[in-house]
Design a protein around this motif. Structure first.
Motif, PDB file in Angstrom:
ATOM      1  N   GLY A  55       6.336  -5.333  -1.182  1.00 35.40           N
ATOM      2  CA  GLY A  55       5.942  -4.506  -0.674  1.00 35.40           C
ATOM      3  C   GLY A  55       4.148  -3.294  -1.452  1.00 35.40           C
ATOM      4  N   ILE A  56       3.578  -2.917  -0.897  1.00 40.55           N
ATOM      5  CA  ILE A  56       2.504  -2.289  -1.848  1.00 40.55           C
ATOM      6  C   ILE A  56       2.601  -1.047  -1.055  1.00 40.55           C
ATOM      7  CG2 ILE A  56       0.294  -2.656  -1.727  1.00 40.55           C
ATOM      8  CD1 ILE A  56       0.271  -5.046  -1.654  1.00 40.55           C
ATOM      9  N   TRP A  57       2.294   0.324  -2.035  1.00 37.22           N
ATOM     10  CA  TRP A  57       1.561   1.423  -1.422  1.00 37.22           C
ATOM     11  C   TRP A  57       0.042   1.445  -1.886  1.00 37.22           C
ATOM     12  CZ3 TRP A  57       4.585   5.178   0.317  1.00 37.22           C
ATOM     13  CH2 TRP A  57       4.378   6.944  -0.537  1.00 37.22           C
ATOM     14  N   ALA A  58      -0.137   1.229  -0.882  1.00 35.14           N
ATOM     15  CA  ALA A  58      -1.654   2.325  -0.743  1.00 35.14           C
ATOM     16  C   ALA A  58      -2.488   3.168  -1.082  1.00 35.14           C
ATOM     17  CB  ALA A  58      -2.735   0.734  -0.249  1.00 35.14           C
ATOM     18  N   CYS A  59      -1.701   4.154  -1.109  1.00 37.74           N
ATOM     19  CA  CYS A  59      -2.173   5.475  -0.777  1.00 37.74           C
ATOM     20  C   CYS A  59      -3.047   6.352  -1.484  1.00 37.74           C
ATOM     21  CB  CYS A  59      -0.895   6.230  -1.561  1.00 37.74           C
ATOM     22  SG  CYS A  59      -1.225   8.455  -0.923  1.00 37.74           S
ATOM     23  N   ASP A  60      -4.173   6.146  -0.318  1.00 39.45           N
ATOM     24  CA  ASP A  60      -5.503   6.898  -0.635  1.00 39.45           C
ATOM     25  C   ASP A  60      -6.432   5.980  -1.150  1.00 39.45           C
ATOM     26  OD1 ASP A  60      -4.997   9.087  -0.183  1.00 39.45           O
ATOM     27  OD2 ASP A  60      -5.631  10.195  -1.984  1.00 39.45           O
TER      28      ASP A  60
ATOM     29  N   ALA B 171      -3.256 -10.262   0.999  1.00 39.71           N
ATOM     30  CA  ALA B 171      -2.877 -12.272   0.660  1.00 39.71           C
ATOM     31  C   ALA B 171      -2.054 -12.064  -0.170  1.00 39.71           C
ATOM     32  CB  ALA B 171      -4.063 -12.858  -0.086  1.00 39.71           C
ATOM     33  N   LEU B 172      -1.810 -10.647  -1.222  1.00 41.67           N
ATOM     34  CA  LEU B 172      -1.074  -9.836  -2.267  1.00 41.67           C
ATOM     35  C   LEU B 172       0.895  -9.825  -1.530  1.00 41.67           C
ATOM     36  CD1 LEU B 172      -2.237  -7.978  -3.943  1.00 41.67           C
ATOM     37  CD2 LEU B 172      -2.574  -9.836  -5.226  1.00 41.67           C
ATOM     38  N   LEU B 173       0.596 -10.137  -0.427  1.00 45.04           N
ATOM     39  CA  LEU B 173       2.337  -9.671   0.022  1.00 45.04           C
ATOM     40  C   LEU B 173       2.684 -11.343   1.070  1.00 45.04           C
ATOM     41  CD1 LEU B 173       1.983  -6.224   3.304  1.00 45.04           C
ATOM     42  CD2 LEU B 173       3.294  -6.776   0.860  1.00 45.04           C
ATOM     43  N   LYS B 174       3.331 -10.969   0.922  1.00 49.05           N
ATOM     44  CA  LYS B 174       4.486 -12.025   1.485  1.00 49.05           C
ATOM     45  C   LYS B 174       5.038 -11.747   2.817  1.00 49.05           C
ATOM     46  CE  LYS B 174       9.218 -11.644  -0.764  1.00 49.05           C
ATOM     47  NZ  LYS B 174       9.656 -11.724  -1.479  1.00 49.05           N
TER      48      LYS B 174
ATOM     49  N   LEU C 149       5.437  -5.433   3.440  1.00 50.58           N
ATOM     50  CA  LEU C 149       5.998  -3.966   4.156  1.00 50.58           C
ATOM     51  C   LEU C 149       3.881  -3.576   3.247  1.00 50.58           C
ATOM     52  CD1 LEU C 149       6.820  -2.230   6.333  1.00 50.58           C
ATOM     53  CD2 LEU C 149       7.877  -1.057   4.178  1.00 50.58           C
ATOM     54  N   LEU C 150       3.408  -2.839   3.826  1.00 52.03           N
ATOM     55  CA  LEU C 150       1.908  -2.274   3.108  1.00 52.03           C
ATOM     56  C   LEU C 150       2.158  -0.547   3.886  1.00 52.03           C
ATOM     57  CD1 LEU C 150      -0.613  -2.276   1.679  1.00 52.03           C
ATOM     58  CD2 LEU C 150      -1.420  -2.977   4.195  1.00 52.03           C
ATOM     59  N   TYR C 151       2.185   0.368   2.908  1.00 56.83           N
ATOM     60  CA  TYR C 151       1.367   2.212   3.087  1.00 56.83           C
ATOM     61  C   TYR C 151       0.441   1.485   2.930  1.00 56.83           C
ATOM     62  CZ  TYR C 151       0.877   6.629   3.304  1.00 56.83           C
ATOM     63  OH  TYR C 151       0.703   7.385   2.892  1.00 56.83           O
ATOM     64  N   CYS C 152      -0.349   2.541   3.932  1.00 60.98           N
ATOM     65  CA  CYS C 152      -1.690   2.936   3.512  1.00 60.98           C
ATOM     66  C   CYS C 152      -1.940   4.518   4.713  1.00 60.98           C
ATOM     67  CB  CYS C 152      -2.917   1.840   3.710  1.00 60.98           C
ATOM     68  SG  CYS C 152      -2.829   1.745   5.595  1.00 60.98           S
ATOM     69  N   ASN C 153      -3.032   5.250   4.149  1.00 63.36           N
ATOM     70  CA  ASN C 153      -2.737   6.260   4.400  1.00 63.36           C
ATOM     71  C   ASN C 153      -4.980   6.243   5.171  1.00 63.36           C
ATOM     72  OD1 ASN C 153      -3.493   6.750   2.102  1.00 63.36           O
ATOM     73  ND2 ASN C 153      -3.559   8.743   2.482  1.00 63.36           N
ATOM     74  N   LEU C 154      -5.007   7.207   6.007  1.00 65.04           N
ATOM     75  CA  LEU C 154      -6.475   6.587   6.669  1.00 65.04           C
ATOM     76  C   LEU C 154      -6.787   8.781   6.781  1.00 65.04           C
ATOM     77  CD1 LEU C 154      -6.451   3.961   8.636  1.00 65.04           C
ATOM     78  CD2 LEU C 154      -7.553   3.868   6.278  1.00 65.04           C
TER      79      LEU C 154
ATOM     80  N   LEU D 131       2.642  -0.831   7.695  1.00 66.52           N
ATOM     81  CA  LEU D 131       2.459  -1.931   8.561  1.00 66.52           C
ATOM     82  C   LEU D 131       3.442  -4.053   8.321  1.00 66.52           C
ATOM     83  CD1 LEU D 131      -1.583  -1.415   7.801  1.00 66.52           C
ATOM     84  CD2 LEU D 131      -0.831  -1.579  10.332  1.00 66.52           C
ATOM     85  N   ARG D 132       3.733  -4.703   9.030  1.00 58.53           N
ATOM     86  CA  ARG D 132       4.841  -5.949   8.081  1.00 58.53           C
ATOM     87  C   ARG D 132       3.593  -6.422   8.439  1.00 58.53           C
ATOM     88  NH1 ARG D 132       9.517  -5.122   5.753  1.00 58.53           N
ATOM     89  NH2 ARG D 132       9.801  -4.388   7.475  1.00 58.53           N
ATOM     90  N   LYS D 133       3.789  -7.477   8.171  1.00 59.65           N
ATOM     91  CA  LYS D 133       2.694  -8.830   7.285  1.00 59.65           C
ATOM     92  C   LYS D 133       3.218  -9.675   7.797  1.00 59.65           C
ATOM     93  CE  LYS D 133       0.945 -12.506   4.319  1.00 59.65           C
ATOM     94  NZ  LYS D 133      -0.037 -13.064   2.881  1.00 59.65           N
ATOM     95  N   THR D 134       2.566 -10.243   8.855  1.00 57.77           N
ATOM     96  CA  THR D 134       2.934 -11.516   9.450  1.00 57.77           C
ATOM     97  C   THR D 134       2.457 -13.033   9.429  1.00 57.77           C
ATOM     98  OG1 THR D 134       1.939 -11.514  11.311  1.00 57.77           O
ATOM     99  CG2 THR D 134       3.947 -10.618  11.150  1.00 57.77           C
ATOM    100  N   ALA D 135       3.279 -13.909   9.793  1.00 64.47           N
ATOM    101  CA  ALA D 135       2.336 -15.469   9.119  1.00 64.47           C
ATOM    102  C   ALA D 135       0.911 -15.306   9.979  1.00 64.47           C
ATOM    103  CB  ALA D 135       2.651 -16.125   9.778  1.00 64.47           C
ATOM    104  N   LEU D 136      -0.183 -15.758   9.554  1.00 65.53           N
ATOM    105  CA  LEU D 136      -1.138 -15.628  10.391  1.00 65.53           C
ATOM    106  C   LEU D 136      -1.104 -17.121  10.593  1.00 65.53           C
ATOM    107  CD1 LEU D 136      -4.074 -14.498   7.432  1.00 65.53           C
ATOM    108  CD2 LEU D 136      -3.478 -13.629   9.759  1.00 65.53           C
TER     109      LEU D 136
END
Length: 178
Positions: free
Chosen positions: A91-96, A113-116, A120-125, A173-178
């Motif tokens: 997981g990556i926490w990308a707040c702000d 690229a850094l996520l398996k 899971l990625l958390y971000c805010n906009l 956001l969940r990373k899926t295989a491209l």
């Protein structure tokens, strides 16, 4: 801005509790997390106290030192765009970290690229104008929405008295295989 004290950081962590719960609920116990742009370290410290393995990176040397002291974990000083890892993060926490700018496409590619796969990625906009305005830019990097909600973003500093606190779009956001 004066340096926040322990009471300020505790108050911020308490205010962010709903964000933390939403993020951690979708991660396995003991997940390896990255706090990308960790600031004062309050988020990293919370995740560590919840039993997760936490790595943190911060561009500002003074903030990284404070975060390291506050969180009791090493904080890498540097730019997320140059971060490499042998083992991808759960997981990556990308707040702000993402609110616009010319580096956003490269930053999204790097976070992906850094996520398996399955990570899971958390971000805010800032709140969008339309219902799906912000989502195509994530899908281009294999990141697909699992949850979104609008809420004010708890901060160390409060808005000026009488000024409304604008809602922010919070995404998982969940990373899926491209």
């Amino acid at each position: 801005m004066p340096m926040p004290d322990a009471a300020d950081l505790h108050a911020l962590s308490t205010a962010r509790a709903p964000l933390y719960r939403a993020f951690l609920a979708e991660l396995p116990p003991g997940a390896h997390l990255l706090d990308a742009g960790c600031g004062e370290g309050q988020d990293a410290r919370h995740f560590q106290q919840e039993g997760h393995v936490v790595s943190a990176i911060e561009r500002d040397l003074a903030a990284a030192r404070r975060a390291s002291r506050h969180g009791g974990l090493p904080v890498r000083v540097g730019d997320i765009l140059t971060l490499t890892t042998v083992v991808p993060f759960d997981g990556i926490w990308a707040c702000d970290l993402l609110p616009g700018g010319e580096h956003e496409p490269a930053l999204l590619a790097q976070l992906g690229a850094l996520l398996k796969v399955g990570g899971l990625l958390y971000c805010n906009l800032p709140a969008p104008l339309g219902p799906d305005e912000n989502l195509p830019r994530f899908a281009a990097h294999g990141l697909y929405q699992t949850r979104r909600w609008l809420a004010p973003l708890p901060r160390l500093t409060s808005p000026a008295p009488g000024s409304p606190q604008a809602p922010w779009l919070h995404l998982l956001l969940r990373k899926t295989a491209l």
